[in-house]
Write a protein that holds these residues in place. Structure first.
Motif, mmCIF file in Angstrom:
data_model
loop_
_atom_site.group_PDB
_atom_site.id
_atom_site.type_symbol
_atom_site.label_atom_id
_atom_site.label_comp_id
_atom_site.label_asym_id
_atom_site.label_seq_id
_atom_site.Cartn_x
_atom_site.Cartn_y
_atom_site.Cartn_z
ATOM 1 N N ASN A 127 0.822 -1.208 0.000
ATOM 2 C CA ASN A 127 0.000 0.000 0.000
ATOM 3 C C ASN A 127 0.862 1.266 0.000
ATOM 4 O OD1 ASN A 127 -2.608 -0.845 -0.209
ATOM 5 N ND2 ASN A 127 -2.932 -1.073 1.984
ATOM 6 N N LYS A 128 1.899 1.261 0.802
ATOM 7 C CA LYS A 128 2.762 2.442 0.865
ATOM 8 C C LYS A 128 3.467 2.695 -0.465
ATOM 9 C CE LYS A 128 3.637 2.182 5.841
ATOM 10 N NZ LYS A 128 4.648 1.990 6.908
ATOM 11 N N LEU A 129 3.875 1.624 -1.127
ATOM 12 C CA LEU A 129 4.548 1.770 -2.423
ATOM 13 C C LEU A 129 3.587 2.336 -3.465
ATOM 14 C CD1 LEU A 129 7.143 1.305 -4.024
ATOM 15 C CD2 LEU A 129 6.315 -0.999 -4.548
ATOM 16 N N ASP A 130 2.346 1.825 -3.501
ATOM 17 C CA ASP A 130 1.371 2.319 -4.467
ATOM 18 C C ASP A 130 0.968 3.764 -4.152
ATOM 19 O OD1 ASP A 130 1.330 -0.007 -5.900
ATOM 20 O OD2 ASP A 130 -0.366 -0.882 -4.803
ATOM 21 N N SER A 136 3.648 10.742 -6.552
ATOM 22 C CA SER A 136 4.640 11.190 -7.541
ATOM 23 C C SER A 136 3.963 11.559 -8.849
ATOM 24 C CB SER A 136 5.678 10.092 -7.759
ATOM 25 O OG SER A 136 6.596 10.453 -8.766
ATOM 26 N N ALA A 137 2.973 10.769 -9.283
ATOM 27 C CA ALA A 137 2.270 11.048 -10.526
ATOM 28 C C ALA A 137 1.511 12.369 -10.437
ATOM 29 C CB ALA A 137 1.326 9.905 -10.860
ATOM 30 N N VAL A 138 0.915 12.644 -9.284
ATOM 31 C CA VAL A 138 0.193 13.910 -9.119
ATOM 32 C C VAL A 138 1.161 15.087 -9.185
ATOM 33 C CG1 VAL A 138 -1.145 15.290 -7.484
ATOM 34 C CG2 VAL A 138 -1.708 12.883 -7.828
ATOM 35 N N ALA A 139 2.317 14.938 -8.546
ATOM 36 C CA ALA A 139 3.296 16.026 -8.553
ATOM 37 C C ALA A 139 3.837 16.302 -9.949
ATOM 38 C CB ALA A 139 4.426 15.709 -7.581
ATOM 39 N N LYS A 167 -7.391 6.119 -10.118
ATOM 40 C CA LYS A 167 -6.770 6.564 -11.373
ATOM 41 C C LYS A 167 -6.799 8.094 -11.406
ATOM 42 C CE LYS A 167 -7.176 6.216 -16.400
ATOM 43 N NZ LYS A 167 -7.949 5.658 -17.534
ATOM 44 N N VAL A 168 -5.647 8.705 -11.716
ATOM 45 C CA VAL A 168 -5.569 10.157 -11.812
ATOM 46 C C VAL A 168 -5.080 10.528 -13.215
ATOM 47 C CG1 VAL A 168 -3.210 10.262 -10.881
ATOM 48 C CG2 VAL A 168 -4.696 12.269 -10.727
#
Length: 879
Positions: A127-130, A136-139, A167-168
C-alpha cells in the motif's frame, strides 16, 4: 447530478451575473421613465442613467468572460457524467474541488483525495509503495492507476477493509481573457485540472479471496479425504498423490511425484496398466510389507493426452467384521421394534402375522403365540378385515398408497378404540422390482384420547349450557324485578283489609320463589352472587350432619370420616350446604332408600396441572371431599351427561327433580375454583370427589356477608304483624317491609325530607317495565328522576351539560353496556354516585370494571323498598 462546491462553478457565476444585468436594465428603464415624469431633475436622472449604462456594459463583458468559463465547465461535466458507478472528482491546480459526482461527494466530502487516502490507508508495504507512486504522478502531472486497501472508519475497533482502484489523469483546458492586449481581443491561456476516477473493487477482491480460500479448502479436502487419490500420466508416473495415500504408504508426497506407480505395488502391478479401467483389490507395498486395499481406477482424456485417476480404499472389513456389524444392526432394529411406543404388526400378503411387538400385544392383552402365523383379520371386526384385503390389492397396484382408519377391538371383554395405519412392505431385491410382500400395520390405542375428547366435548357443552342459563337468568331477573316492583306499588294502594291484599302477597311470594329458580340458573352459569368465607371442613360438616341424617332417613346408614391437617376452604357456607344436600338427595334416590352413604375428607396435593375438560387446574394443595353411596351406579353412557341441566334418569317418577341439582353442584364447585371427579360402577355405587383449594390460615381477608335471607314482615294499619315471609338471598334486600317498603329507610327518609326533590337521579334501564316501575317508585319518594332507555340516551343527557347527583344503570344492555357507560360518565362528572344493577354477582361486575371499587351494586330482582333503601344507604355514606 452536479454540485456547486464553494460557489466556484462558472455556470452559477453566469447565472448570478445575468440576474444582475436584468436588474440593471430594469433600473435604466425606470430612469428613462423618471426623465419624462420629472423633467426638473433631468440632470440627476441623466447622471443616473449614464451610471447604469456603464454598469450594463461592464456586466455584459463579465458575462462574456464567464460564459467562456461555463463552456469549459460543460466539457468537464461531460467527463463526470459519462459513468455513474464510479467516484469522479476534478480538482484545480490549487487542489480545490471543482466538480464531483454525488458518489464522490458522499465518500470523500471536501477532503483532498490524496489526504483522504493517506489518512485511511491500511499500513502495508504494498500500500505504501502504491501510494508513493500515486503521489509522484500527481506532482509530475502524469497519468497513473493503483489499487489501495483502506479503512474508512478509523474510529471503529473493527477493521472494515475496502479496496479502491484509483486513477488520476491531468486535464488541460484553454481559457480566453478579454482585453488582454492593446489591439487583441483575447489571449489564450492554459489551465490544468486533475481528473480523479476511483472505483470501489472491494466485492471483486472479496470474491477473489473467497475463490482462493475455496481452492485452498478444496486442496485440503482432497489431501485429507479418508480415501487415497492419485493421478498418473500415460506411462504410469505419478503426477498427484494426496496426503492420505502418502501416509498409508508411509512415503513423502514430494518424493512420490514422478515415480512409477508400480514402485508401490507388491503384486501384479501390470493390472493397473493392461486393464485400463480397473476395480478390485490390490496388494500395496508398505515398508516392504504387503497390505491389501481396494482400488477403483479410470482412464480419461485430458489436455490431448491420456491420464489415469485412481481411488484407494484402505482397511476394508473382512467377513467376520461384517458379520459382527450385521448382528449389531439386527440388535438395534430389534430393540427399536420391541420398544416402539406404538403397536407394530408385520403380516405377509396372505395376512398371516409374521411379527408383532410388545406394545401391540399389550393393546390386545394376548401372548405372542396367539398371533404368530394367525390371520390378522381374525383379531378385528368384519369391516377392518375387509380393508386389510383391499389394502393388499391397492398396494400391489399403487406403491404410493396408504390406509388410515379407526376401528374397535375386544381385549379381555373390554372394547378399545384403535387407530390403524397400514403401509405396504416391499422386497427391494425381488425379480420384478419393488414387489409387495406384505403389510406393516401400526396400531395406536386411542381409547384414552377418545375419552378425553368426550370430556372436552362435555365441558364445552356445559359451558354452552352455562351461557344459556346465565342469559335466561338475566332476562328472568328483569321480569321478576318488574313483577315485584308493580306488586309493591299495588300493595301501597291495597292495605291488609283490602280483598286484593292476599292475592298481591301471593304474587310477590311466588315471584320470590321464582327468584330462587333464577339463582339455580346462575349457579349453573357460575355467576350467582357468593359470600365466600374461610371455613373449616370438619366444622362445616358438624353443622349440617344432623340435617343430612334427617334428609336420608333411618334406613340409610350415614358415615363421616374426617381427615387430618385439612386446612381451610374458601366457600359460601350456604352454597356448600346446598352442594352436600344435592349429593345426599341423589345418593338416597340411587340407593332406593336403603344403603350406606359415606362422606370422607382428606388433603391432597397436585404436583402438576390437571386438565379438567377445557380448563386447566393449577397445581397446589386441595381438600378432597368424597361422597360415596352403595346405590345402583351410573351407566357408562350417562356418566358424561350427569352434570347437564335438565338431564335426569328418573323419568315419570313422582317427586323427581328437574335435573338441575348436579348442574348446580358443578357450577358452584367451578365458581369456587374447584373441580369434581366421578367414579361409578353399575350395581356397586358411585363416588363423587370434590377438590377445593386449601388455605393454611384463616387471617385472609373475607368478603363481608351480603344479601343473607331475612324475614319480611307485613303489618296491618294498627302496626301488628300480619304476615312474615322470607326474602330471597340474592337480589332482594332483607330489611323489614311495610307495604313493600323497608322500615330501615324511614329514618334516613326523614333526615333528607324536603331535600330529595333537589337530588337528581339518572335512571338507565333498557327493560321498559323495570325502568317505569323503578323511576315511578323513586319519584314517589320525592327524587327528581330522568329515565333513559339506553346507555347512549343517558350519555346524550350528560353531554348536553345536565348535572346529576346519582346514576342507577343496568349492567347488561344492548349496544353500550352499563359498565362502559359508568366509565364514561365518571370522566364527565367525577362526583356523580353510580349504582350498577345486575342479576349477576357483584364479583362479576368488579371484574368487568377491572377491580374498580368506585361504584355501588344492587342485585336483581329488587323491590321498590330494596331500591329506595340502597339509594338512601348510598346517600348516607356520601354525606
Amino acid at each position: 447530478m452536479l454540485r456547486d462546491i464553494n460557489h466556484r462553478r462558472p455556470d452559477r457565476q453566469l447565472e448570478r451575473n445575468l440576474v444582475f444585468l436584468a436588474y440593471a436594465i430594469m433600473f435604466l428603464a425606470l430612469g428613462m421613465l423618471a426623465f419624462f415624469i420629472y423633467p426638473q431633475y433631468s440632470l440627476y436622472i441623466i447622471i443616473f442613467m449614464v451610471f447604469w449604462n456603464i454598469a450594463c456594459i461592464l456586466m455584459t463583458i463579465r458575462i462574456l468572460k464567464v460564459g467562456e468559463y461555463a463552456i469549459g465547465f460543460g466539457a468537464l461535466a461531460g467527463e463526470i457524467l459519462n459513468d455513474k458507478t464510479k467516484y469522479y472528482r476534478i480538482d484545480n491546480s490549487l487542489g480545490e474541488i471543482i466538480l464531483a459526482n454525488q458518489l464522490a461527494v458522499d465518500y470523500f466530502k471536501d477532503i483532498p483525495v490524496l489526504a483522504f487516502l493517506e489518512k485511511n490507508i491500511i499500513s502495508s508495504a504494498a500500500n505504501k509503495l502504491d501510494l508513493q507512486k500515486l503521489t509522484s504522478a500527481v506532482a509530475k502531472l502524469q497519468e497513473t492507476e493503483v489499487e489501495l486497501s483502506i479503512n474508512p472508519n478509523q474510529n471503529s475497533v473493527f477493521l472494515a477493509e475496502e479496496w479502491l482502484k484509483v486513477k488520476v489523469k491531468p486535464i488541460y483546458l484553454n481559457k480566453a481573457d478579454i482585453f488582454e492586449g492593446e489591439y487583441s481581443l483575447k489571449k489564450i491561456c492554459k489551465e490544468t485540472y486533475l481528473f480523479w476516477t476511483i472505483e470501489n473493487i472491494t466485492a471483486y477482491k472479496n470474491m477473489e479471496q473467497i475463490f482462493q480460500n475455496e481452492m485452498s479448502s478444496l486442496q485440503n479436502f482432497l489431501d485429507f479425504l479418508p480415501v487415497g487419490l492419485y493421478t498418473c500420466n500415460k506411462v504410469g508416473e505419478i503426477e498427484y498423490i494426496n496426503q492420505t495415500l502418502a501416509d498409508w504408504l508411509k512415503i513423502e508426497r514430494n518424493t512420490a511425484i514422478g515415480c512409477p506407480i508400480d514402485d508401490y505395488i507388491a503384486h501384479k502391478s501390470e493390472l493397473l496398466h493392461t486393464a485400463g479401467d480397473f476395480a478390485g483389490n490390490m496388494l500395496f507395498s508398505v515398508n516392504k510389507n504387503p497390505v491389501e486395499a481396494f482400488v477403483k481406477q479410470q482412464n480419461i482424456h485430458e489436455n490431448n493426452e491420456y491420464k489415469t485417476h485412481g481411488v484407494v480404499i484402505w482397511n476394508l472389513p473382512n467377513d467376520r467384521d461384517l458379520t459382527a456389524q450385521l448382528h449389531g444392526c439386527f440388535d438395534k432394529l430389534e430393540a427399536i421394534f420391541s420398544t416402539a411406543p406404538i403397536g407394530i404388526i408385520v403380516a405377509d400378503k396372505e395376512l398371516s402375522v409374521l411379527q408383532i411387538n410388545q406394545y401391540a400385544l399389550d393393546i390386545f392383552k394376548q401372548d405372542e403365540k396367539d398371533f404368530l402365523q394367525q390371520k390378522i383379520a381374525a383379531k378385528f371386526n368384519t369391516e377392518a378385515a375387509a380393508k386389510f384385503t383391499e389394502a393388499v390389492q391397492v398396494f400391489t397396484d399403487q406403491s404410493d398408497s396408504e390406509y388410515n382408519f379407526a376401528t374397535t377391538i375386544a381385549a379381555e371383554g373390554q372394547e378399545k378404540s384403535v387407530q390403524l395405519h397400514i403401509m405396504p412392505m416391499y422386497s427391494r431385491y425381488a425379480p420384478t422390482g419393488d414387489a409387495i410382500v406384505g403389510l406393516i400395520i401400526y396400531i395406536e390405542d386411542t381409547t384414552g384420547k377418545r375419552n378425553l375428547e368426550m370430556q372436552v366435548a362435555q365441558a364445552q357443552k356445559m359451558q354452552a349450557f352455562g351461557q344459556l342459563a346465565g342469559g335466561v337468568a338475566h332476562d328472568f331477573n328483569n321480569l321478576l324485578t318488574a313483577v315485584i316492583g308493580y306488586c309493591d306499588l299495588l300493595i301501597q294502594r291495597h292495605g291488609v283489609g283490602d280483598p286484593s291484599f292476599s292475592d298481591l302477597v301471593q304474587i310477590k311470594q311466588n315471584a320470590n320463589r321464582a327468584a330462587g329458580v333464577a339463582r339455580q340458573l346462575l349457579a349453573i352459569s357460575r355467576k350467582q352472587p357468593l359470600n365466600p368465607k374461610l371455613i373449616d371442613v370438619t366444622e362445616a360438616f358438624s353443622e349440617i350432619d344432623h340435617l343430612l341424617i334427617r334428609l336420608l332417613g333411618e334406613q340409610i346408614k350415614f358415615q363421616i370420616n374426617y381427615g387430618t391437617d385439612l386446612g381451610y376452604i374458601r366457600v359460601d357456607p350456604v352454597q356448600f350446604s346446598q352442594v352436600m344436600i344435592n349429593l345426599a338427595i341423589n345418593a338416597k334416590d340411587a340407593m332406593g332408600g336403603k344403603g350406606t352413604l359415606t362422606i370422607a375428607t382428606r388433603p391432597e396435593r397436585l404436583n402438576k396441572p390437571y386438565n379438567f375438560g377445557t380448563d386447566v387446574i393449577k397445581p397446589g394443595d386441595f381438600v378432597v371431599i368424597s361422597v360415596s353411596d352403595t346405590g345402583c351406579g351410573i351407566p357408562p353412557e350417562n356418566i358424561n351427561r350427569i352434570f347437564e341441566p335438565f338431564f335426569s334418569t328418573k323419568k315419570n317418577v313422582v317427586g323427581s327433580g328437574t335435573g338441575l341439582g348436579l348442574a348446580m353442584v358443578y357450577g358452584i364447585v367451578r365458581q369456587t375454583e374447584g373441580f369434581i371427579k366421578v367414579f361409578s360402577e353399575v350395581g356397586k355405587g358411585t363416588t363423587f370427589e370434590i377438590y377445593l383449594p386449601a388455605y393454611e390460615n384463616k387471617e385472609i381477608a373475607e368478603i363481608p356477608e351480603k344479601n343473607q335471607p331475612q324475614e319480611e314482615v307485613i303489618r296491618d294499619k294498627s302496626g301488628k304483624a300480619a304476615m312474615t315471609t322470607v326474602a330471597p338471598a340474592v337480589g332482594l334486600d332483607a330489611g323489614k317491609m311495610i307495604l313493600g317498603l323497608n322500615v330501615n329507610t324511614f329514618d334516613s327518609q326523614r333526615t333528607l325530607a324536603g331535600h330529595t326533590n333537589e337530588f337528581r337521579i339518572l335512571f338507565v334501564e333498557d327493560e321498559d317495565a323495570v325502568r317505569t316501575v323503578g323511576a315511578r317508585g323513586l319519584r314517589q319518594k320525592g327524587f327528581s328522576v330522568t329515565d333513559c332507555i339506553s346507555a347512549e340516551n343517558a350519555l346524550e343527557h350528560i353531554q348536553n351539560g345536565e348535572k346529576y347527583d346519582m346514576m342507577i344503570t343496568d349492567m347488561m344492555m344492548p349496544g353500550m353496556s352499563g359498565t362502559e357507560l359508568a366509565a364514561l360518565v365518571r370522566q364527565k362528572q367525577p362526583e356523580i354516585i353510580i349504582i350498577l344493577a345486575s342479576g349477576y354477582s357483584e364479583e362479576i361486575a368488579r371484574k368487568e370494571l377491572a377491580g374498580s371499587s368506585d361504584f355501588y351494586f344492587l342485585s336483581k330482582p329488587y323491590s321498590l323498598g330494596d331500591l329506595h333503601k340502597k339509594v338512601m344507604e348510598v346517600l348516607a355514606q356520601n354525606e
